[in-house]
Design an enzyme around this catalytic site. Sequence first.
Site, PDB file in Angstrom:
ATOM      1  N   CYS A  44      31.538  45.288  36.830  1.00 50.62           N
ATOM      2  CA  CYS A  44      31.560  43.916  37.333  1.00 50.62           C
ATOM      3  C   CYS A  44      32.531  43.745  38.496  1.00 50.62           C
ATOM      4  CB  CYS A  44      31.944  42.973  36.195  1.00 50.62           C
ATOM      5  SG  CYS A  44      32.249  41.274  36.701  1.00 50.62           S
ATOM      6  N   TRP A  77      28.936  41.753  25.907  1.00 50.95           N
ATOM      7  CA  TRP A  77      29.695  42.956  26.236  1.00 50.95           C
ATOM      8  C   TRP A  77      30.227  43.575  24.949  1.00 50.95           C
ATOM      9  CZ3 TRP A  77      29.258  44.591  31.065  1.00 50.95           C
ATOM     10  CH2 TRP A  77      28.991  43.656  32.079  1.00 50.95           C
ATOM     11  N   TYR A 175      24.181  38.287  45.067  1.00 44.74           N
ATOM     12  CA  TYR A 175      23.502  37.861  43.842  1.00 44.74           C
ATOM     13  C   TYR A 175      22.402  36.853  44.143  1.00 44.74           C
ATOM     14  CZ  TYR A 175      26.849  40.244  40.833  1.00 44.74           C
ATOM     15  OH  TYR A 175      27.587  41.198  40.198  1.00 44.74           O
TER      16      TYR A 175
END
Length: 331
Positions: A44, A77, A175
């Site tokens: 990330c 996660w 994105y």
Amino acid sequence: MTTTPDTKEFKRSPSHFADRITADGADGWPVEAGRYRLVVSRACPWANRAMIVRRLLGLEGAISLAITDPIQDERSWRFTLDPGDRDPVLGIAYLSEAYLAREPGYTGGISVPAIVDVPSGTLVTNDYQQITLDLEREWTALHRPGAPDLYPEHLRDEIDAVIEDVYRDVNNGVYMAGFATRQRAYEQVATRLFERLDALEERLSTRRYLVGDTITEADVRLFVTLVRFDAVYHGHFKCNRTKLTELPALWAYARDLFQTPGFGDTVDFDHITRHYYAVHRQINPTGIVPIGPDPRTWLTPHGRESLGGRPFGDGTPPGPPPTTETVPPLT
């Protein structure tokens, strides 16, 4: 994230948990060595920012690091990289458990970076925009000797202006292009992205860093997108007008930072490529992960020293990362 029905344009949701950890503890969370755990995914870019700032400021001993598997499942996660598939400090299998400890019944997104209060197991914040700024301004009593000033007061207005443009058109722009579902929306954001990269190419052709003559928060924020650009954004997110390697100043600038202690030693290209190509099945239905590009090009000479500048200002480079936080060497 949400998608508006009229334009199908990608919209990033604001951080739901925005408490701050401050020197005076005004939000109920005082700066305290050993109390908090920073949860990240190496894939990330937002989490990578927090990792870099933590390294540069020498906060490894003050705030511990939890690294998730780059591949999530429907429960969020997960800590499958740790023995027993549980974080050894928090004792949880999924980051969602810390979110639910903070807000029972929470059904929103589970994002990184996240800071968790170790004694209670409760999420403190997932405010990715604020976390690094607070590490720089509120945690100063715990900074290492020689820590650089990444957000110098006399340059803050300029830094803020640069990072606003970089966030809108580059950090978030990739994105918006990648998740666009209509041609016009995609073309608009992709065009803005490359217009901004062209402007940054020009800016960095005569100066080593974005603001002033030292590394600042602005450089950290741009770097995390650049280091992922050719590996995932160029192909996977259709940001393919130009590769990073075809923009001479930006490519040299990115390599300069990558080879600076605290930057490249937080980057794991395997985690990055596996996450994007395996998780985003709406974009890559097969889940096939490409074999390139060759990451060793990040170690080639960049020649940026000729522009002057002092990477750490009056400070010093950070030492090597803790052995538990090292990334595999580039091969």
